[in-house]
Write an enzyme that holds these catalytic residues in place. Structure first.
Site, PDB file in Angstrom:
ATOM      1  N   ARG A 168      30.310  48.890  41.145  1.00 14.25           N
ATOM      2  CA  ARG A 168      30.307  50.340  41.378  1.00 14.25           C
ATOM      3  C   ARG A 168      30.594  51.156  40.125  1.00 14.25           C
ATOM      4  O   ARG A 168      30.959  50.613  39.090  1.00 14.25           O
ATOM      5  CB  ARG A 168      31.307  50.692  42.472  1.00 14.25           C
ATOM      6  CG  ARG A 168      32.739  50.388  42.121  1.00 14.25           C
ATOM      7  CD  ARG A 168      33.650  50.654  43.328  1.00 14.25           C
ATOM      8  NE  ARG A 168      35.014  50.312  43.061  1.00 14.25           N
ATOM      9  CZ  ARG A 168      35.938  51.168  42.607  1.00 14.25           C
ATOM     10  NH1 ARG A 168      35.615  52.414  42.349  1.00 14.25           N
ATOM     11  NH2 ARG A 168      37.173  50.767  42.408  1.00 14.25           N
TER      12      ARG A 168
ATOM     13  N   HIS B 112      34.427  34.116  40.993  1.00 15.55           N
ATOM     14  CA  HIS B 112      35.274  34.015  42.181  1.00 15.55           C
ATOM     15  C   HIS B 112      36.476  34.957  42.125  1.00 15.55           C
ATOM     16  O   HIS B 112      37.281  34.878  41.210  1.00 15.55           O
ATOM     17  CB  HIS B 112      35.829  32.588  42.352  1.00 15.55           C
ATOM     18  CG  HIS B 112      34.806  31.522  42.220  1.00 15.55           C
ATOM     19  ND1 HIS B 112      33.891  31.251  43.207  1.00 15.55           N
ATOM     20  CD2 HIS B 112      34.543  30.669  41.214  1.00 15.55           C
ATOM     21  CE1 HIS B 112      33.116  30.272  42.817  1.00 15.55           C
ATOM     22  NE2 HIS B 112      33.487  29.896  41.611  1.00 15.55           N
TER      23      HIS B 112
ATOM     24  N   TYR C 236      38.659  40.884  39.352  1.00 14.65           N
ATOM     25  CA  TYR C 236      38.528  42.327  39.200  1.00 14.65           C
ATOM     26  C   TYR C 236      38.299  42.618  37.722  1.00 14.65           C
ATOM     27  O   TYR C 236      39.132  42.257  36.873  1.00 14.65           O
ATOM     28  CB  TYR C 236      39.790  43.056  39.683  1.00 14.65           C
ATOM     29  CG  TYR C 236      39.741  44.535  39.360  1.00 14.65           C
ATOM     30  CD1 TYR C 236      39.008  45.409  40.166  1.00 14.65           C
ATOM     31  CD2 TYR C 236      40.395  45.046  38.250  1.00 14.65           C
ATOM     32  CE1 TYR C 236      38.943  46.763  39.859  1.00 14.65           C
ATOM     33  CE2 TYR C 236      40.329  46.397  37.943  1.00 14.65           C
ATOM     34  CZ  TYR C 236      39.604  47.251  38.749  1.00 14.65           C
ATOM     35  OH  TYR C 236      39.530  48.578  38.440  1.00 14.65           O
TER      36      TYR C 236
ATOM     37  N   ASN D  36      32.564  33.146  30.268  1.00 15.27           N
ATOM     38  CA  ASN D  36      32.942  32.605  31.573  1.00 15.27           C
ATOM     39  C   ASN D  36      34.297  33.196  31.954  1.00 15.27           C
ATOM     40  O   ASN D  36      35.269  33.058  31.211  1.00 15.27           O
ATOM     41  CB  ASN D  36      33.047  31.079  31.537  1.00 15.27           C
ATOM     42  CG  ASN D  36      33.312  30.535  32.926  1.00 15.27           C
ATOM     43  OD1 ASN D  36      32.412  30.382  33.724  1.00 15.27           O
ATOM     44  ND2 ASN D  36      34.573  30.259  33.218  1.00 15.27           N
TER      45      ASN D  36
ATOM     46  N   ASN E 163      43.581  47.537  34.152  1.00 14.82           N
ATOM     47  CA  ASN E 163      43.115  48.691  33.398  1.00 14.82           C
ATOM     48  C   ASN E 163      43.923  49.962  33.627  1.00 14.82           C
ATOM     49  O   ASN E 163      43.695  50.953  32.945  1.00 14.82           O
ATOM     50  CB  ASN E 163      41.642  48.959  33.721  1.00 14.82           C
ATOM     51  CG  ASN E 163      41.405  49.201  35.197  1.00 14.82           C
ATOM     52  OD1 ASN E 163      42.107  48.672  36.054  1.00 14.82           O
ATOM     53  ND2 ASN E 163      40.394  49.988  35.515  1.00 14.82           N
TER      54      ASN E 163
ATOM     55  N   ALA F  66      44.519  29.207  31.672  1.00 12.77           N
ATOM     56  CA  ALA F  66      44.693  29.591  33.073  1.00 12.77           C
ATOM     57  C   ALA F  66      46.109  30.092  33.316  1.00 12.77           C
ATOM     58  O   ALA F  66      47.073  29.552  32.785  1.00 12.77           O
ATOM     59  CB  ALA F  66      44.396  28.404  33.977  1.00 12.77           C
TER      60      ALA F  66
ATOM     61  N   ARG G  98      52.977  33.207  29.270  1.00 14.14           N
ATOM     62  CA  ARG G  98      53.548  33.180  30.616  1.00 14.14           C
ATOM     63  C   ARG G  98      54.560  34.311  30.720  1.00 14.14           C
ATOM     64  O   ARG G  98      55.260  34.611  29.811  1.00 14.14           O
ATOM     65  CB  ARG G  98      54.256  31.851  30.893  1.00 14.14           C
ATOM     66  CG  ARG G  98      53.354  30.649  30.828  1.00 14.14           C
ATOM     67  CD  ARG G  98      52.359  30.615  31.999  1.00 14.14           C
ATOM     68  NE  ARG G  98      51.573  29.407  32.021  1.00 14.14           N
ATOM     69  CZ  ARG G  98      50.339  29.321  31.529  1.00 14.14           C
ATOM     70  NH1 ARG G  98      49.786  30.354  30.954  1.00 14.14           N
ATOM     71  NH2 ARG G  98      49.673  28.201  31.616  1.00 14.14           N
TER      72      ARG G  98
END
Length: 186
Positions: A79, A109, A112, A123, A132, A169, A186
Site C-alpha cells: 500500500r 513470511h 513488515y 533476502n 520506521n 536471526a 541482542r
C-alpha cells in the site's frame, strides 16, 4: 472464472490471457498486464500490475506498482505508493508500506517493511521488521543489494544495511551495517 462474484470497475484495463479468480475486486484506474493470475479474493485499487505476475489469495494492493513476473501473497498487503520491481516475491502476511522492493528480492513470511528502499537480490527472512516510527516521526531504512536479513531481525530506523551484509536471526539493529559485514545484536 466466475463473473457474478468478481467486481471490476469500468476504468480498469486488463491484459490478454489474464485470469481473474472469484471474489476478486479490481477498482479505480487499475491496470493489470497480460498473462497474470489474480486471486481468488484479491483486492486491487488504483494500482499497476505487470505482465506475468501472480497476485495470490487474499492479497491487497492499493495505490502501488508491481513489476513483471512477481509473486504476491497469499494475504500480503502492499500500500501507499509502494513499488515492487520485476521478479520480486512478497509472501504470506507481509505488509509493504511506502517502500521500494528491488528486482528479484524476496520478503516471504510475516514481515513488515515500512519506509524502506530495498535493493536487488535481497533476502528478508520470516518475521523481519523495519521499525520506521519512533512515536513522532517516520524514518527510512536502506537495505542495499545482496543483503541477507535473518528471521525475526528488527531494523530500527533510520538505519542502512550495506551491500552483501548479513544480519543474524533475532538481531535488533540500531546502527548502520557496513557492506559485507555480519551484524549480530541482542
Amino acid at each position: 472464472i466466475h463473473p457474478p462474484s468478481t467486481f471490476i470497475d469500468e476504468d480498469v484495463v486488463i491484459g490478454q490471457d489474464t485470469i481473474i479468480w472469484p471474489g476478486s475486486y479490481i477498482l479505480g484506474k487499475s491496470r493489470i498486464g497480460q498473462a497474470c493470475q489474480i486471486g481468488p479474493n484479491a483486492y486491487i485499487h488504483s494500482s499497476v500490475i505487470g505482465d506475468g505476475t501472480t497476485v495470490g489469495v487474499g492479497a491487497v494492493i492499493r495505490d502501488s506498482q508491481v513489476g513483471q513476473d512477481c509473486t504476491l501473497g497469499p494475504y500480503c498487503h502492499i500500500r501507499d505508493h509502494s513499488t515492487i520491481a520485476d521478479r520480486a516475491r512478497v509472501g504470506t502476511a507481509v505488509e509493504i508500506v511506502r517502500s521500494e522492493i528491488g528486482p528479484a528480492t524476496k520478503v516471504l513470511h510475516f514481515g513488515y517493511i515500512g519506509d524502506a528502499h530495498v535493493g536487488e537480490h535481497v533476502n528478508i527472512g520470516a518475521g523481519a521488521v523495519t521499525c520506521n516510527y519512533d512515536g513522532r516521526h517516520k524514518h527510512p531504512t536502506l537495505i542495499e543489494s545482496g543483503a541477507f536479513i535473518g528471521s525475526d531481525a528488527i531494523l530500527v530506523a533510520p538505519v542502512n544495511v550495506g551491500e552483501n551484509a548479513y544480519i543474524a536471526a533475532g538481531s535488533v539493529i540500531t546502527e548502520d551495517v557496513p557492506p559485507g559485514a555480519l551484524a549480530i545484536a541482542r
